[in-house]
Design a protein around this motif. Structure first.
Motif, PDB file in Angstrom:
ATOM      1  N   LYS A 107       0.837  -1.207   0.000  1.00 56.63           N
ATOM      2  CA  LYS A 107       0.000   0.000   0.000  1.00 56.63           C
ATOM      3  C   LYS A 107       0.871   1.257   0.000  1.00 56.63           C
ATOM      4  CE  LYS A 107      -4.049  -1.949   2.353  1.00 56.63           C
ATOM      5  NZ  LYS A 107      -4.729  -2.052   3.671  1.00 56.63           N
ATOM      6  N   ASN A 108       2.014   1.196   0.697  1.00 53.46           N
ATOM      7  CA  ASN A 108       2.946   2.333   0.660  1.00 53.46           C
ATOM      8  C   ASN A 108       3.389   2.596  -0.783  1.00 53.46           C
ATOM      9  OD1 ASN A 108       4.877   2.151   3.820  1.00 53.46           O
ATOM     10  ND2 ASN A 108       2.717   2.471   3.418  1.00 53.46           N
ATOM     11  N   ALA A 146       0.615   4.331  -2.443  1.00 49.71           N
ATOM     12  CA  ALA A 146       0.561   5.732  -2.010  1.00 49.71           C
ATOM     13  C   ALA A 146       1.660   6.544  -2.699  1.00 49.71           C
ATOM     14  CB  ALA A 146       0.696   5.824  -0.493  1.00 49.71           C
ATOM     15  N   GLU A 186      -5.925   9.862   2.070  1.00 55.86           N
ATOM     16  CA  GLU A 186      -5.332  11.186   1.825  1.00 55.86           C
ATOM     17  C   GLU A 186      -5.929  12.217   2.782  1.00 55.86           C
ATOM     18  OE1 GLU A 186      -2.818  11.686   0.069  1.00 55.86           O
ATOM     19  OE2 GLU A 186      -2.708   9.854  -1.141  1.00 55.86           O
ATOM     20  N   LYS A 203      -0.398   4.528   8.384  1.00 58.13           N
ATOM     21  CA  LYS A 203       0.594   3.481   8.134  1.00 58.13           C
ATOM     22  C   LYS A 203       0.580   3.044   6.675  1.00 58.13           C
ATOM     23  CE  LYS A 203       2.115  -0.955  10.041  1.00 58.13           C
ATOM     24  NZ  LYS A 203       1.696  -2.090  10.871  1.00 58.13           N
ATOM     25  N   SER A 204      -0.598   3.043   6.033  1.00 53.90           N
ATOM     26  CA  SER A 204      -0.645   2.606   4.635  1.00 53.90           C
ATOM     27  C   SER A 204      -0.041   3.659   3.709  1.00 53.90           C
ATOM     28  CB  SER A 204      -2.074   2.250   4.217  1.00 53.90           C
ATOM     29  OG  SER A 204      -2.896   3.386   4.172  1.00 53.90           O
ATOM     30  N   LYS A 205       0.144   4.865   4.203  1.00 53.40           N
ATOM     31  CA  LYS A 205       0.769   5.924   3.400  1.00 53.40           C
ATOM     32  C   LYS A 205       2.296   5.790   3.414  1.00 53.40           C
ATOM     33  CE  LYS A 205       0.834  10.284   1.636  1.00 53.40           C
ATOM     34  NZ  LYS A 205       0.401  10.588   0.277  1.00 53.40           N
ATOM     35  N   ASP A 206       2.864   5.670   4.606  1.00 46.72           N
ATOM     36  CA  ASP A 206       4.326   5.584   4.693  1.00 46.72           C
ATOM     37  C   ASP A 206       4.726   5.013   6.053  1.00 46.72           C
ATOM     38  OD1 ASP A 206       6.982   7.466   3.390  1.00 46.72           O
ATOM     39  OD2 ASP A 206       7.139   6.281   5.215  1.00 46.72           O
TER      40      ASP A 206
END
Lengths: 169, 294
Positions: free
Chosen positions: A104-105, A108, A118, B50-53
């Motif tokens: 998922k990172n 993103a 977001e 957490k799913s972002k970075d």
């Protein structure tokens, strides 16, 4: 890489995808997966998606380096309920959910996170919280004799979120 | 008094201040002194952030942990999501490489993560530091006959190697905490199921919730007890949405454990903010006359 669907008899491992994933925290754990499927039985996302979401298959796609099956718009990865049962069950400590979050990172990084994610990030970057402070919140708190929400020192937060020198994140 | 740093997180202080009130009301009666942390941010949340970075997520969590380290105290959370983030970060930061990477970022603000403060979920603080018998001793309104269905939620228990709270296949902490109030805990058939709130899509959790709420309803419980504000939202507002979507009435009001404890300790029903819930735990009112505040 674009042609791998046509060459069905040949598995071409996308090593660039695997290297990028391995740079994420716990992104390389799928290497220890031996495809036993213990992660699937207790997976509610598997049960409630009629099998469309399958952590064992996702680990297999990672092992094969089939990044384009996972990294794209409307990725199956967002069906994960984040319940951590696969992490609990895995005899190899692959932590499928952590590999999925690392993927998922990567989504993103490509601007492919869901709008809700977001929004949470934007709220955090302005207030340091996921639920923003407001006069209405403080009024509710006062009813219970609680002080207003304390401010978060955002200058500290923003400083530690600056990308590392020479790093990717 | 045993002292702990309090990490209230985002959801409870902003959306459910009645829960924070109940915690501040009940813990001192159990001999726990709450020490507030200045400058704490969101834990940050183990789903969206957490799913972002992951590295950003771990860095912000490490900064929060250093606030408790400064006070020389272990920290407790009142939210299973905060516990997940902070316990996992504590675990990840035992790795020297990751710790060094995170500390290079914390150095920019003159902080350093040392790993000296442990992370506790509030349920384990009252279980291990107070004990069920001592909880029972503070009850002035024994909730005899009150049937409390139990929802554990995921992040309190799993991954058990990191959370170290209870046996994830057969836990008993929630049952025992409820029984200490004189109430009857009920384990429904789908007790193990996730509430679905952390799923980043809509349809899948709605169907899952319908199954979960159906088995809760089958038990004819008076309330559904839980220990996580995210699960709570799913069983209050979410229960209304799922009921509308499928044209069904499930009708089991959710309750956060520490509000139930506060009520059993004698706090009036009307002081506990239940009027803000979509499904109100009105079965409690029958016990109001049973005890007067000490």
């Amino acid at each position: 890489m674009e042609n791998h669907h046509e060459d069905r008899d040949i598995v071409r491992v996308d090593f660039a995808f695997r290297r990028e994933l391995a740079e994420k925290i716990e992104g390389n754990l799928a290497s220890f997966c031996y495809q036993c499927g213990a992660c699937v039985g207790d997976c509610p996302a598997n049960t409630y998606s009629d099998g469309i979401f399958n952590p064992r298959e996702i680990m297999l796609e990672v092992l094969y380096g089939l990044g384009d099956e996972l990294i794209g718009p409307d990725s199956v990865l967002w069906l994960c309920t984040n319940c951590y049962s696969c992490h609990e069950r895995c005899p190899q400590e692959v932590k499928p959910v952590e590999v999925i979050i690392s993927l998922k990172n990567m989504l993103a990084d490509r601007g492919l996170a869901p709008a809700a994610a977001e929004k949470v990030i934007r709220t955090f970057l302005t207030s340091g919280r996921t639920v923003p402070p407001s006069p209405a919140v403080d009024k509710q708190r006062a009813k219970f004799g609680l002080p207003p929400l304390p401010e978060v020192p955002m200058e500290e937060i923003l400083k530690i979120l600056e990308p590392d020198e020479g790093g990717t994140s | 008094m045993k002292k702990f740093a309090f990490f209230p997180g985002c959801l409870i202080p902003a959306r459910h201040p009645a829960m924070e009130f109940a915690i501040r009301e009940t813990l001192p009666k159990l001999g726990i002194e709450i020490v507030d942390l200045e400058g704490a941010s969101c834990c940050p949340d183990p789903i969206y952030f957490k799913s972002k970075d992951k590295l950003d997520w771990l860095t912000v969590a490490a900064r929060n942990l250093t606030l408790a380290e400064d006070k020389g105290l272990d920290l407790f959370t009142n939210c299973s999501g905060c516990t997940a983030t902070l316990s996992e970060s504590y675990h990840l930061l035992q790795d020297d490489g990751l710790r060094a990477q995170v500390n290079r970022r914390l150095e920019r603000i003159g902080r350093k993560y040392r790993g000296t403060s442990r992370v506790r979920h509030i349920a384990t603080v009252v279980r291990d530091e107070v004990g069920y018998d001592a909880i029972r001793d503070t009850v002035v309104r024994p909730l005899e006959g009150l049937k409390v269905a139990i929802h554990y939620g995921c992040h309190l228990l799993k991954p058990s190697r990191i959370m170290k709270v209870d046996n994830p296949d057969n836990p008993d902490v929630m049952e025992n905490l409820v029984a200490a109030l004189g109430a009857t805990p009920v384990r429904h058939r789908n007790w193990y199921l996730c509430c679905g709130k952390a799923c980043q899509t809509e349809d899948l959790p709605a169907t899952m919730m319908r199954d979960l709420l159906t088995t809760v309803r089958d038990e004819n419980a008076d309330v559904l007890g839980m220990i996580c504000p995210t699960c709570f939202g799913q069983f209050d507002h979410g229960q209304m949405k799922v009921g509308k979507r499928f044209g069904e009435d499930f009708g089991t009001p959710p309750i956060y454990y520490f509000q139930l404890l506060a009520f059993a300790q004698g706090v009036p029903y009307d002081d506990l903010g239940f009027e803000r819930q979509r499904f109100k735990p009105e079965a409690l009112k029958a016990y109001e006359g049973a005890g007067t505040p000490a």
